[in-house]
Design an enzyme around this catalytic site. Structure first.
Site, PDB file in Angstrom:
ATOM      1  N   CYS A  31       0.840  -1.193   0.000  1.00  0.00           N
ATOM      2  CA  CYS A  31       0.000   0.000   0.000  1.00  0.00           C
ATOM      3  C   CYS A  31       0.873   1.241   0.000  1.00  0.00           C
ATOM      4  O   CYS A  31       2.026   1.197   0.441  1.00  0.00           O
ATOM      5  CB  CYS A  31      -0.856   0.025   1.256  1.00  0.00           C
ATOM      6  N   TYR A 170      -5.415 -13.222  -4.411  1.00  0.00           N
ATOM      7  CA  TYR A 170      -4.889 -12.773  -3.114  1.00  0.00           C
ATOM      8  C   TYR A 170      -5.639 -13.428  -1.960  1.00  0.00           C
ATOM      9  O   TYR A 170      -6.865 -13.324  -1.869  1.00  0.00           O
ATOM     10  CB  TYR A 170      -5.041 -11.254  -3.078  1.00  0.00           C
ATOM     11  N   HIS A 173      -3.286 -11.468   4.725  1.00  0.00           N
ATOM     12  CA  HIS A 173      -3.475 -10.316   5.617  1.00  0.00           C
ATOM     13  C   HIS A 173      -4.846 -10.248   6.286  1.00  0.00           C
ATOM     14  O   HIS A 173      -5.194  -9.213   6.864  1.00  0.00           O
ATOM     15  CB  HIS A 173      -3.237  -8.996   4.858  1.00  0.00           C
TER      16      HIS A 173
END
Ligand code: ADP
Ligand code: SF4
Length: 690
Positions: A31, A170, A173
């Protein structure tokens, strides 16, 4: 670089499905607070990494649909074909420097609150959304799952059209639907998408197969997977279901990008995990279960460790987010034998905090990070000097060091004067505390470069006064004299002094650290700064056997550290070391061996025994010298007009990152007209009005 060179193996090409990366340096998705809101800044920042030699450069998480709307966070977006031109800016910029571009397609499930789109959040089961907002995500039915697969497939097709070479599925996280479907703690479904691990992995397999089928002819399909949640039996563990997932999908993706979850575990700070390569024990099994290339992360900055991991076939690609932020030129420096010049990440997570505040990324070590487009800054280059001049920099903390180094890079003759014997200022003091040793790299990196230069003179143990400066006769003076902690209790919550402090031993953080072996108990640390330092001092002193009570008007210890993903670890460490934590209270007065505290809600008074009170409240800028210089300049019209500039904590106390930035800004702006400075103040990305 040849393969027989010490680090030659790092520069071998690697085939990833239908594409080939030129070397093993892989900037994994991270990010940056730019995302879809700041596409030009984003493209320029990624482009610098490609220039610096990274073989693969990835986006951050990229929302694939309005039901995965991460607003107010500025992540990447590929809701439909309208997003292609903005993403194309990045792929073109990255390709120009010979790197591959990767995109991390994401549906965030209950992690996205959909605050902008106002659509229902989706999840494997009915459950609360992940941010504090009284709203729940809706259980996906079969039709929703089918639709989601179609959105993902379309996003992959659009990603290919935008020029990406590698497209991610993905599951990491705790931030993606694919992972949420995998986790037994969340997925309690009883259909074919719930139950045993084969069923819970079904959606991920479908996404991988859909993506391959849609774009796999020319694009590689990568799978980012968190093999362990570091939750023990309550979560996915690498030696149990984490392994099972790799076994089940071993040859399905073209690349395995493996790490641990959640974000605070993946991006651990050096304060709590000092070792480079700390994720290796969790992910090293992966290579034995697949023939596909494997990328792993763990704040890698040492080429020796990188080389040995490749040679031992632990991983195939050196993954990095933070090391690529701190030094976008890390691969080139290794390639060119300039290993000593690597600006090593200090593991402070200031970069992470900017994403958490939805502002462009910043970095303690690399002040140019996030400023590539809007200010035109570069991590390795700076504009040359305008005229032949000498500059005096007073103070060698982070601001003074950065300013001197950049002025010297520009070609000015620089005199750097420091009162102490060692260069480094506050960094020296702080990096001596428990967990902060890696922060010293801020000084080491700069002192190394400064010492190589012939146009910079360093004077240690040289506390300059006004008359010294006049004797030197230098016309350009940068004052980087830092700040001093207040000893009167004025802080964030109360603007008046604490009464009765003369009746008790009061220490500032600086005094407390210096006198740490002779502190008399009971010790009370009062944190009305609410940053990181009070928590660090409490951790440090209690680990040395001192009995510590921690009083703060905040409701938790070190609230700032939420933004660096550390708060839970900070509080845990203090609790484990039996620090007595008293939240939600101010200290109103001292009387002999007793402090009076006040509840911030009810104002109720309580007493606390105390012999030594350490006040961590606010700092006062050290501006005396600056003010004297200004006064002299205003009185003496015969003195040639001097450039007198205050920088760093002496201007306004802040983070080390702020001081470094301030030093850099001053060096960049020196001998630049007001007009030019205003023009470069910075460029803004303007919305297109329609
Ligand atoms: P910053 O974060 O702004 O760089 P620091 O407090 O880390 O500030 O560093 C300030 C440095 O300036 C300290 O190392 C201090 O010893 C030095 N210093 C302060 N006053 C003088 C002075 N008059 N002459 C030389 N050095 C000074
Ligand atoms: Fe590393 Fe800190 Fe820079 Fe992030 S901000 S890249 S953790 S030095």
């Amino acid at each position: 670089m040849k393969n027989d060179q010490p680090y030659g193996v790092l520069f071998e090409s690697v085939k990833i499905g239908p594409v080939t990366t030129k070397n093993r340096f892989y900037q994994v998705p991270h990010c940056c607070g730019m995302g879809h809101l700041r596409p030009q800044a984003h493209a320029a920042m990624r482009s610098i990494k490609a220039q610096g030699g990274w073989g693969v450069v990835s986006t951050e998480e990229t929302e694939i649909h309005p039901t995965s709307d991460l607003s107010p966070y500025a992540e990447q977006r590929i809701w439909d074909a309208k997003d292609i031109p903005a993403l194309r800016l990045m792929t073109d910029a990255v390709h120009k420097h010979g790197a591959l571009a990767a995109i991390e397609l994401t549906h965030s499930g209950n992690h996205s609150a959909n605050l902008y789109s106002r659509l229902p959040a989706l999840s494997p089961v009915d459950q609360s959304i992940d941010i504090i907002y009284p709203k729940q995500a809706r259980r996906m039915n079969k039709k929703d799952i089918l639709e989601f697969r179609l959105w993902h497939r379309q996003a992959a097709i659009n990603a290919k059209a935008a020029g990406f070479d590698i497209v991610y599925v993905y599951a990491g996280h705790g931030m993606s639907l694919a992972q949420q479907f995998m986790l037994p703690e969340i997925n309690t479904r009883s259909d074919e998408y719930g139950g045993g691990i084969e069923n819970r992995v079904r959606l991920t397999r479908e996404l991988l197969e859909d993506t391959k089928e849609a774009i796999g002819d020319t694009c590689a399909v990568a799978f980012r997977f968190a093999v362990d949640e570091l939750k023990g039996l309550d979560g996915m563990q690498f030696h149990e279901e984490g392994r099972a997932v790799v076994e089940l999908l071993s040859e399905t993706p073209d690349l395995w990008d493996v790490n641990v979850s959640d974000w605070s575990n993946d991006s651990q700070t050096s304060r709590f995990e000092i070792n480079e390569g700390y994720q290796v024990p969790y992910i090293e099994f992966v290579k034995s279960l697949t023939t596909k290339p494997v990328v792993g992360v763990g704040r890698f900055t040492s080429p020796d460790l990188m080389t040995s991991l490749i040679k031992q076939q632990t991983i195939d690609l050196i993954g990095a987010a933070r090391p690529s932020i701190a030094d976008p030129y890390l691969p080139n420096k290794i390639k060119e034998g300039r290993v000593d010049e690597i600006r090593e990440c200090i593991g402070c997570n200031i970069c992470v905090s900017s994403d958490n505040f939805s502002v462009p990324i910043r970095c303690t070590q690399n002040p140019t990070m996030g400023e590539e487009w809007r200010r035109g800054w570069h991590p390795e280059k700076i504009k040359p000097r305008k005229t032949e001049q000498t500059a005096l920099v007073v103070g060698a903390g982070p601001a003074g060091l950065e300013c001197s180094m950049q002025l010297a890079r520009r070609g000015y003759h620089v005199i750097l004067s420091e009162a102490a014997i060692e260069l480094g200022g506050r960094v020296l003091l702080e990096s001596d505390l428990k967990g902060l040793s890696a922060w010293k790299r801020v000084v080491d990196n700069r002192v190394y470069e400064i010492q190589q230069k012939t146009n910079i003179e360093i004077y240690r143990e040289s506390e300059l006064t006004l008359s010294h400066i006049n004797e030197l006769g230098v016309n350009n003076v940068f004052i980087a004299t830092g700040s001093s902690w207040r000893d009167d209790g004025v802080g964030r919550s109360q603007r008046k002094e604490i009464a009765g402090l003369e009746t008790i031993q009061v220490l500032t953080p600086t005094d407390a650290i210096r006198k740490q072996s002779s502190l008399e108990g009971p010790i009370v640390i009062y944190d009305d700064d609410q940053g990181y330092l009070a928590g660090v001092i409490a951790d440090h002193l209690s680990s040395q056997g001192h009995n510590v009570t921690f009083v703060t008007p905040a409701s938790i210890v070190s609230p700032w550290t939420v933004s660096t993903l550390e708060q839970q670890r900070v509080q845990k460490s203090l609790l484990n070391q039996n620090v007595n934590i008293i939240p939600s209270k101010t200290i109103s007065s001292a009387n002999g061996d007793t402090l009076e505290m006040r509840c911030i809600y009810t104002n109720e008074a309580t007493e606390l025994a105390c012999k030594t009170l350490i006040l961590v409240t606010e700092r006062l800028p050290n501006r005396t010298l600056y003010l004297q210089l200004l006064q002299e300049a205003s009185l003496d019209s015969d003195t040639p007009k001097r450039h007198i500039e205050l920088i760093g904590d002496a201007l306004a106390p802040g983070l080390i990152a702020d001081a470094v930035f301030s030093g850099h800004l001053a060096a960049e702006n020196f001998e630049t007209s007001k007009k030019e400075i205003e023009r470069a103040m910075f460029m803004r990305e303007m919305p297109k009005l329609k």
